[in-house]
Structures are given as C-alpha cells and as structure tokens.
Design an enzyme around this catalytic site. Structure first.
Site, PDB file in Angstrom:
ATOM      1  N   GLU A 257      -7.982  -2.192  11.418  1.00  0.00           N
ATOM      2  CA  GLU A 257      -9.326  -2.339  11.977  1.00  0.00           C
ATOM      3  C   GLU A 257      -9.713  -3.793  11.773  1.00  0.00           C
ATOM      4  OE1 GLU A 257     -10.871   0.158  13.376  1.00  0.00           O
ATOM      5  OE2 GLU A 257      -9.787   1.891  12.627  1.00  0.00           O
ATOM      6  N   CYS A 296     -18.853  -4.548  11.485  1.00  0.00           N
ATOM      7  CA  CYS A 296     -17.814  -4.814  12.489  1.00  0.00           C
ATOM      8  C   CYS A 296     -18.211  -4.277  13.846  1.00  0.00           C
ATOM      9  CB  CYS A 296     -16.512  -4.182  12.038  1.00  0.00           C
ATOM     10  SG  CYS A 296     -16.709  -2.452  11.609  1.00  0.00           S
TER      11      CYS A 296
HETATM   12  P1  NAP Z   1     -10.065 -10.522   5.059  1.00  0.00           P
HETATM   13  O1  NAP Z   1     -10.216 -11.869   4.482  1.00  0.00           O
HETATM   14  O2  NAP Z   1      -8.985 -10.307   6.049  1.00  0.00           O
HETATM   15  O3  NAP Z   1      -9.886  -9.555   3.812  1.00  0.00           O
HETATM   16  C1  NAP Z   1      -9.763  -8.169   3.970  1.00  0.00           C
HETATM   17  C2  NAP Z   1      -8.997  -7.590   2.807  1.00  0.00           C
HETATM   18  O4  NAP Z   1      -7.654  -8.064   2.824  1.00  0.00           O
HETATM   19  C3  NAP Z   1      -9.549  -7.990   1.444  1.00  0.00           C
HETATM   20  O5  NAP Z   1      -9.439  -6.878   0.586  1.00  0.00           O
HETATM   21  C4  NAP Z   1      -8.629  -9.098   1.013  1.00  0.00           C
HETATM   22  O6  NAP Z   1      -8.590  -9.270  -0.377  1.00  0.00           O
HETATM   23  C5  NAP Z   1      -7.315  -8.599   1.546  1.00  0.00           C
HETATM   24  N1  NAP Z   1      -6.284  -9.606   1.728  1.00  0.00           N
HETATM   25  C6  NAP Z   1      -6.442 -10.923   1.988  1.00  0.00           C
HETATM   26  N2  NAP Z   1      -5.227 -11.513   2.124  1.00  0.00           N
HETATM   27  C7  NAP Z   1      -4.303 -10.544   1.974  1.00  0.00           C
HETATM   28  C8  NAP Z   1      -2.880 -10.522   1.996  1.00  0.00           C
HETATM   29  N3  NAP Z   1      -2.159 -11.613   2.214  1.00  0.00           N
HETATM   30  N4  NAP Z   1      -2.248  -9.355   1.767  1.00  0.00           N
HETATM   31  C9  NAP Z   1      -2.942  -8.234   1.542  1.00  0.00           C
HETATM   32  N5  NAP Z   1      -4.297  -8.189   1.501  1.00  0.00           N
HETATM   33  C10 NAP Z   1      -4.968  -9.331   1.716  1.00  0.00           C
HETATM   34  O7  NAP Z   1     -11.378 -10.006   5.773  1.00  0.00           O
HETATM   35  P2  NAP Z   1     -12.881 -10.087   5.240  1.00  0.00           P
HETATM   36  O8  NAP Z   1     -13.298 -11.480   5.398  1.00  0.00           O
HETATM   37  O9  NAP Z   1     -13.000  -9.417   3.912  1.00  0.00           O
HETATM   38  O10 NAP Z   1     -13.628  -9.132   6.273  1.00  0.00           O
HETATM   39  C11 NAP Z   1     -14.356  -9.594   7.369  1.00  0.00           C
HETATM   40  C12 NAP Z   1     -13.704  -9.166   8.646  1.00  0.00           C
HETATM   41  O11 NAP Z   1     -13.437  -7.775   8.627  1.00  0.00           O
HETATM   42  C13 NAP Z   1     -14.571  -9.382   9.854  1.00  0.00           C
HETATM   43  O12 NAP Z   1     -13.849 -10.124  10.796  1.00  0.00           O
HETATM   44  C14 NAP Z   1     -14.850  -8.000  10.407  1.00  0.00           C
HETATM   45  O13 NAP Z   1     -14.882  -7.924  11.805  1.00  0.00           O
HETATM   46  C15 NAP Z   1     -13.725  -7.204   9.893  1.00  0.00           C
HETATM   47  N6  NAP Z   1     -14.143  -5.830   9.724  1.00  0.00           N
HETATM   48  C16 NAP Z   1     -13.664  -4.893  10.571  1.00  0.00           C
HETATM   49  C17 NAP Z   1     -14.046  -3.582  10.429  1.00  0.00           C
HETATM   50  C18 NAP Z   1     -13.520  -2.512  11.344  1.00  0.00           C
HETATM   51  O14 NAP Z   1     -13.687  -1.344  11.032  1.00  0.00           O
HETATM   52  N7  NAP Z   1     -12.900  -2.860  12.444  1.00  0.00           N
HETATM   53  C19 NAP Z   1     -14.927  -3.218   9.409  1.00  0.00           C
HETATM   54  C20 NAP Z   1     -15.400  -4.194   8.566  1.00  0.00           C
HETATM   55  C21 NAP Z   1     -14.999  -5.515   8.731  1.00  0.00           C
HETATM   56  P3  NAP Z   1      -9.484 -10.421  -1.086  1.00  0.00           P
HETATM   57  O15 NAP Z   1     -10.891 -10.099  -0.796  1.00  0.00           O
HETATM   58  O16 NAP Z   1      -9.113 -10.310  -2.503  1.00  0.00           O
HETATM   59  O17 NAP Z   1      -9.051 -11.719  -0.459  1.00  0.00           O
END
Ligand code: NAP
Length: 523
Positions: A257, A296
């Site tokens: 997602e 999101c």
């Molecule tokens: P993110 O930076 O991609 O992080 C998401 C998760 O992935 C966090 O738990 C992060 O851990 C982890 N992570 C980061 N690097 C990783 C790696 N190399 N391997 C495994 N896990 C890793 O996203 P975000 O900034 O938290 O979230 C914002 C985005 O999420 C927005 O773009 C939004 O659109 C999207 N979103 C989508 C939905 C949906 O249902 N479609 C819902 C909510 C949000 P750390 O925090 O420890 O870095």
C-alpha cells in the site's frame, strides 16, 4: 529517562540493543521514547512464531480465533485513555483525529470478530463447490483454502500506529497466521503500548504476536518460503521490498500500500447553492484537515467544472480560515501537528514544488499557531492550490504532499474529468458528488479500472455516507499502479492473503470427509 520500546520476540521482551533513536513530541520537540538499532534474535523470533505461534493458532477453529479478536478489542477499549495520551504526545493529534486511528482499530477488530464468528467450528474454508472431473462423475476437484504455514510481517507507515496494525492483524490472526509488526519509528510508541497490553492480557498463544521497533535491518532477510509481508509506506521503500532477494527467491507474497493521488469530482449538475455542492466543499475541507491531511486516502486533487472553480475556491477557503491550528492540548485547537519536523519540511517543500505550476488559492500560514512555537512544532497550516489549465500541469498528478494540502483542477466535461483522474496512474479512492445518480454510476464504472474504491455521494446519503477517506472493513482498501497494487480488508476477502488455495482431487466420497470441519468462504 523516556521509555525504551523493547522488542518482543520468541515470547520474550528483548534487552536494549544497537544505536538508540529518540521519538519526539512533534509540538515541543522533547524526547518521549526510545527505540533501538538492528534487532537481535530475529531468526529465533521468526522461527518461534512460524512454529509455536502458527501451530497454536491453527489448532483452533475460526470461531475460537474470532472470539480472541473480540477479547483483544475489549482490552484495547479498556486502555483507550492511555492511547489517546500517547497519540497526542507522539503524533500531535487532537482527540478527534486520534479517534480515527484508535477507534478505527477497535471497530475493525470488532467487525472481524463478528464475521469470523460466522465461520464457527471450521478449520478449513471451501472455495466454491466441487467440479466433476470424470465421466462417471465420481472423481472430483474441490478447492480449499488453508492458512499459510508461515508468519505475516507487517511494515507500517507512521500515520496509523493503531489502525494500521489491527486492520492487518485482525484478518491474519483470524486466519491462524502469527503476526510480527514493525511500526514506523516516528510513531512506534502507540503500536508498542497496544502490543504490550495484548501480550499482558494473555489472550493470544505464545508466538502469535511479536514486535520489532526501530531499525528494519534484517527483517526482510528473515523471511522464508510461505511467509507473507504486508507493507504500507512510500513508493521508494516499496520498491526496495519488492526487489529484496529473500522475497524474490522464496516467492514471498507481498502486499503493498503506497502513495496515492486520490481525486474527488464535483458533477456539472451541482452548481453553487445545491446540496451536492455543499457536501463536496465540506468533504474537501474535512479531507484536508483530518489528521492534518496525513491519510493515504485524502483528497489530493479536487476536480471541479470550470465555471464553479471560483465558487468552490471561495467556499473552501472560508471554511479553512476557521480551522485553528496548534497544540492539541489546547481545547480551542481544531488541527494539531504533522508527526515530525521532517514531515513538516517535506510538506513545505512539496507545496513549493506544486506552486511552481499552481496558484495558491488559500494560504493558512498567515494565521498564528495556538500554544505552539512555529520554529519547533511540526504544525502545518492548510494550503489550497489551484490549476485552471489542468492539462498543462504535471506535478499535481505525480507528487503526493502528505499534509493539509489539496489542489483544485478545473475540468471541461466528463471525459476530461475522467482523464484527469486517471492521470494519478492508479489510486486508492476517488469520490464523486452529484444529484445525478445515473451519471455517477457511469463515472463509477469508468473509474473502477484505476481505483480500489469509488465513493459516490448523492444528497440522499449526505448524512449517512462514511466519508471519502475513511476505510471501512467491509470494503476493500488498496489500489492499482502507483497505489501499490495491494488489497486489504473487504470482509472475508482479506483472509485470502493469509491462505493457500489448493485443489483437492479425489473421489466424492473422500471429499465429503472435508465437510464436518469446513465452512464456505462466503465472500
Ligand atoms: P516509509 O519511509 O516508506 O516507511 C514505511 C515503513 O517502512 C516504516 O516502518 C519504515 O521504518 C520502514 N522501512 C524504511 N526503510 C525500510 C527498508 N529498507 N526495509 C524495510 N522497511 C523499511 O514511509 P512513511 O514515510 O512512513 O509513510 C508515508 C507514506 O506512506 C506516504 O507516502 C503515504 O501515502 C503512504 N501510506 C500509504 C497508505 C496506504 O494504505 N496506501 C497508508 C498510510 C501511508 P522506519 O520508520 O524505521 O524508517
């Protein structure tokens, strides 16, 4: 010193390890909790969940597991005051915005407890009825669904620390699949507290629920054949996950997602002064301001007929001007902060980027923050942008600004509006507002191919509609293309991700023996 959020693996709270990261109060900037670096004992924890956790869960019936979900929901409800405090302190949200996350979590658990109970004593699900394979009709094929023999790893985004866990865990646990949750670091505290409360309650068997906070290093390497991973977050991290060797090599199922440039369309019949026009304006303001636009599913692109562009802009701006922003500890504050100063910087940069091809129609930054220092707090005020010549704007269809920001785009006719919506290249949700039901149904069909959900609002459902951005457990959540291609929820459909479908071929006499412990997968 602030609490250290220890990992829970192999039914044990693990000692502190690795390099510490501080979680901050996004209003005051103070440290409120700590998480560690790369987790120790990941392999032991994953193996324990895969063996002890899975066998204990899968020894139960669907009905017994559904009852556990109901009990978890009660435990969470009994601790809700603490969750609201954590949400305010760690996410900077008002009570109403915290409720979207916290009550959304217990509601979804309650929903799965209820529909899971209907599966009763079953241990297997039947997918359709038997197909005859032989001329004498005796040799047949029956598709069954059985729980996967692995773990479900959830890697979650920062914006829904409560709902984000339980909307995934409810169908996984109901399926009999153990869960390992890795919350986003910035807001891990609420997820951690909920997991700790559920562990302490003793409702779940050992190994059914584990948590890893802080660094994600090693998590994907620990995945093995039959495990699944469900990720919510940015498209960049999603790409890393998809291409990870363990996922590719072991055919690990991945549900993604990701970003989404959701749109909302106002019908040409809905001129200023009509009920549908007012509903549209209210919804757009609600979507921009709920959780400070950190959903999101929020409306990023507002598609309006060219001749109503100014009227919509004025009506939305008037409502945004009444939204007080600041420290949610002050009862006069209607919108709190973003989750972190990093997100604040990212939103400001995003607004500047979009403004290179859009006009600023409303700029809330002239308003003073309430009880918050603008140099420290992550409080972003609402911004409404506008593009009259939507064909010549590209960024607005491509760059998701994850905050209280939306862009008005004017359209000429239905075909033009649809082509603009499709430029999101796959979205979680689009909404349509009109009193012309036939037109809305036609638009709904056209949008279906590029959207996970189409939310159609006519005045007759104006008071009862569930909201453009609200994800209801009975409807699927997810979207194609840019949105990640994932699918969650949707009632019992959600169980499909945590099950294997197998064709059992044999005599109808043999197949009949399945009946006593099977239920129909009634979707
Ligand atoms: P993110 O930076 O991609 O992080 C998401 C998760 O992935 C966090 O738990 C992060 O851990 C982890 N992570 C980061 N690097 C990783 C790696 N190399 N391997 C495994 N896990 C890793 O996203 P975000 O900034 O938290 O979230 C914002 C985005 O999420 C927005 O773009 C939004 O659109 C999207 N979103 C989508 C939905 C949906 O249902 N479609 C819902 C909510 C949000 P750390 O925090 O420890 O870095």
């Amino acid at each position: 010193m602030s609490d250290y959020l220890r990992n829970f693996l192999a039914n044990d709270w693990q000692p502190e390890s690795g390099r510490v990261t501080n979680l901050l109060d996004p209003i005051t900037g103070e440290s409120i909790a700590r998480v560690g670096g790369p987790a120790d004992n990941l392999d032991v924890g994953f193996t324990f969940a895969r063996t002890r956790g899975a066998s204990a869960l899968q020894a139960m019936t669907y009905g017994q597991r559904a009852a556990m979900l109901g009990d978890i929901s009660k435990v969470l409800q009994s601790n809700r005051d603490a969750y609201y405090d954590i949400s305010l302190t760690n996410s900077g949200t008002t009570k109403a915005d915290s409720a979207v996350d916290i009550e959304g979590a217990t509601f979804t658990l309650g929903y799965y407890a209820k529909i899971g109970a209907a599966l009763g004593d079953a241990k297997t699900l039947l997918d359709g009825s038997a197909a005859v394979l032989s001329k004498d009709l005796l040799f047949q094929s029956q598709h069954i669904l059985s729980p996967i023999r692995g773990v479900a790893l959830f890697i979650n985004a920062f914006n829904f620390p409560a709902w984000g866990l339980w909307e995934k865990a409810a169908p996984a646990l109901l399926s009999g699949v153990p869960v390992i949750i890795k919350p986003a670091t910035a807001t891990a505290w609420l997820t951690h507290r909920m997991v700790a409360d559920v562990i302490a309650s003793g409702i779940l068997p050992a190994g059914a629920l584990s948590i890893v906070c802080g660094s994600s290093a090693g998590l994907l390497d620990a995945l093995q054949p039959f495990d699944v991973v469900s990720f919510t977050g940015s498209a960049d991290t999603a790409a890393i996950i998809r291409s990870h060797p363990a996922i590719a090599r072991h055919s690990v199922r991945a549900n993604i997602e990701a970003d989404s440039l959701n749109s909302s369309m106002l019908g040409v019949d809905s001129a200023p002064g009509t009920a549908a026009f007012d509903l549209y304006v209210n919804e757009l303001v609600r979507e921009m301001t709920t959780k400070s636009g950190q959903r999101c599913t929020a409306i990023r692109r507002a598609l309006v007929p060219a001749n109503y562009f100014d009227a919509v802009a004025e009506a939305v701006a008037a409502k945004l001007a009444a939204v007080s922003v600041g420290n949610p500890r002050n009862a006069d504050v209607r919108m709190g902060s973003l989750v972190s100063r990093e997100q604040f910087d990212s939103v400001q940069a995003g607004i500047a980027r979009l403004a290179s091809e859009a006009t600023v129609l409303y700029d809330g930054s002239t308003q003073a923050l309430i009880d918050a220092d603008p140099a420290i707090a992550a409080c972003a005020t609402p911004t409404l942008l506008g593009v009259r010549d939507a064909d010549h704007a590209a960024l607005v269809h491509d760059h998701e600004v994850f905050g209280p920001v939306s862009t008005l785009l004017s359209y000429r006719d239905t075909e033009h509006a649809l082509s603009l919506a499709h430029r999101g290249l796959g979205s979680l949700v689009a909404s349509v507002f009109s009193a012309d039901s036939a037109w809305m149904a036609q638009v709904g069909r056209e949008l279906a191919g590029t959207h996970g959900r189409v939310h159609m609002v006519s005045p007759d459902v104006g008071k009862t509609q569930t909201g453009h951005g609200n994800v209801m457990p009975a409807s699927i959540h997810g979207g194609p293309g840019r949105a990640g291609g994932g699918e969650e929820l949707g009632g019992l459909r959600a169980l499909g991700f945590y099950h294997r479908r197998t064709a059992l071929q044999g005599s109808s006499v043999t197949l009949q023996h399945l009946a006593p412990t099977a239920a129909d997968w009634n979707i």
